[in-house]
Scaffold this active site. Structure first.
Site, PDB file in Angstrom:
ATOM      1  N   ASP A  66       0.857  -1.180   0.000  1.00  0.00           N
ATOM      2  CA  ASP A  66       0.000   0.000   0.000  1.00  0.00           C
ATOM      3  C   ASP A  66       0.897   1.235   0.000  1.00  0.00           C
ATOM      4  O   ASP A  66       1.841   1.322   0.787  1.00  0.00           O
ATOM      5  CB  ASP A  66      -0.888  -0.005   1.251  1.00  0.00           C
ATOM      6  CG  ASP A  66      -1.919   1.102   1.223  1.00  0.00           C
ATOM      7  OD1 ASP A  66      -2.891   0.972   0.474  1.00  0.00           O
ATOM      8  OD2 ASP A  66      -1.738   2.100   1.955  1.00  0.00           O
ATOM      9  N   ASN A  74      -2.869  12.779  -3.921  1.00  0.00           N
ATOM     10  CA  ASN A  74      -4.008  13.198  -4.750  1.00  0.00           C
ATOM     11  C   ASN A  74      -4.511  14.577  -4.347  1.00  0.00           C
ATOM     12  O   ASN A  74      -4.800  15.410  -5.208  1.00  0.00           O
ATOM     13  CB  ASN A  74      -5.152  12.183  -4.652  1.00  0.00           C
ATOM     14  CG  ASN A  74      -4.978  11.009  -5.579  1.00  0.00           C
ATOM     15  OD1 ASN A  74      -4.270  11.086  -6.575  1.00  0.00           O
ATOM     16  ND2 ASN A  74      -5.622   9.909  -5.255  1.00  0.00           N
ATOM     17  N   ASP A  83      -2.185   9.281 -10.464  1.00  0.00           N
ATOM     18  CA  ASP A  83      -2.126   8.229 -11.491  1.00  0.00           C
ATOM     19  C   ASP A  83      -0.696   7.992 -11.955  1.00  0.00           C
ATOM     20  O   ASP A  83      -0.277   6.851 -12.181  1.00  0.00           O
ATOM     21  CB  ASP A  83      -3.002   8.590 -12.685  1.00  0.00           C
ATOM     22  CG  ASP A  83      -4.498   8.448 -12.398  1.00  0.00           C
ATOM     23  OD1 ASP A  83      -4.859   7.906 -11.328  1.00  0.00           O
ATOM     24  OD2 ASP A  83      -5.291   8.888 -13.247  1.00  0.00           O
ATOM     25  N   GLU A 109      -4.811   2.221  -4.270  1.00  0.00           N
ATOM     26  CA  GLU A 109      -3.348   2.253  -4.201  1.00  0.00           C
ATOM     27  C   GLU A 109      -2.780   0.979  -3.594  1.00  0.00           C
ATOM     28  O   GLU A 109      -1.630   0.941  -3.172  1.00  0.00           O
ATOM     29  CB  GLU A 109      -2.883   3.478  -3.413  1.00  0.00           C
ATOM     30  CG  GLU A 109      -3.131   3.438  -1.927  1.00  0.00           C
ATOM     31  CD  GLU A 109      -4.513   3.921  -1.494  1.00  0.00           C
ATOM     32  OE1 GLU A 109      -4.685   4.093  -0.287  1.00  0.00           O
ATOM     33  OE2 GLU A 109      -5.400   4.114  -2.340  1.00  0.00           O
TER      34      GLU A 109
END
Length: 193
Positions: A66, A74, A83, A109
Site C-alpha cells: 500500500d 491526490n 495516477d 493504491e
C-alpha cells in the site's frame, strides 16, 4: 478475381475479429491504468497455489503493498499526479519481483504480489527490496516538474498448510499490512501463522 477479393475480405475480417478477441481477453485480466494484472486474474492464480500448498505442495506467499499517504498525493498534486505515481509504482514493482511472481493491482493504491514456491524469508527479502527501491528513488510527476518521496508499507503472508484458503492468506497479509501502517509505515511486516 472476384473470388480472390472475397477470400481476402473474409481473411481480413477474421483477423480483425481475432485481434478484438485477443484485446478483450487481455483487458479482462489487466488493470488498464498500470498495465499489471488485475484482481480477477490474481484470484484465479492464487487459489490453485493455495490449494496445492494445502495438499502438501510448495508454500506460496502473498505481499500486499500500500502506498503510504496516497490520499495526500491526490489532494496536494491532483489525481493526474496520483495516477502517475501508480503507473511508476507498478513499473518498479514489476521490475523488482522474480519472473515467476505475479504483480497485480488489488484496488486503489493497493497492490498484491502472488509468489509461488516462496517461503517467508524469501518473501520478506523481496518485499524489503521493493520497499527500499521505492523509498530510495523519488517519483517524478507533472511532466518532471515535481519530485515526490513515496514510501510503501507491505504485509507478508505465507501458506501454512491444511485449512488455508486464498481468502485467509490475503486476510493475514492484510492484517500484517495494517500492523506495518500502525508501526509507522515504510516497513515490511510478516503475518504470524
Amino acid at each position: 478475381s472476384a473470388r480472390s477479393r472475397t477470400l481476402i475480405r473474409h481473411k481480413r475480417y477474421a483477423d480483425f475479429l481475432r485481434n478484438r478477441l485477443d484485446h478483450s481477453l487481455e483487458m479482462a485480466v489487466t488493470d488498464p491504468l498500470t498495465g499489471v494484472n488485475n484482481r480477477r486474474f490474481m484470484t484465479g492464480q492464487l487459489e490453485p497455489l493455495v490449494d496445492h500448498a494445502a495438499r502438501g505442495g510448495a508454500a506460496a506467499a502473498v505481499l500486499i503493498l500500500d502506498i503510504d499517504h496516497f490520499k495526500m498525493i491526490n489532494d496536494t498534486f491532483g489525481h493526474d499526479a496520483g495516477d502517475e505515481v501508480l503507473v511508476e509504482f507498478a513499473v518498479r514493482l514489476a521490475t523488482n519481483v522474480r519472473a515467476v511472481d505475479l504483480p497485480c493491482r488489488f484496488g486503489g493504491e493497493e497492490f498484491v504480489v502472488v509468489m509461488p514456491e516462496t517461503d517467508v524469508e524469501k518473501a520478506r527479502a523481496i518485499a524489503d527490496r521493493i520497499r527500499a527501491q521505492v523509498a530510495g528513488t523519488p517519483f517524478m510527476v507533472m511532466e518532471g516538474r515535481e519530485s515526490l518521496n513515496v514510501t510503501i508499507s507491505i504485509g507478508v503472508a505465507v501458506t501454512t498448510g491444511q485449512g488455508d484458503t486464498a481468502e485467509s492468506l490475503l486476510k493475514r497479509a492484510d492484517e500484517a499490512l495494517y500492523e506495518a501502517k500502525q508501526a509507522g509505515r515504510n516497513r515490511v511486516i510478516s503475518a504470524a501463522a
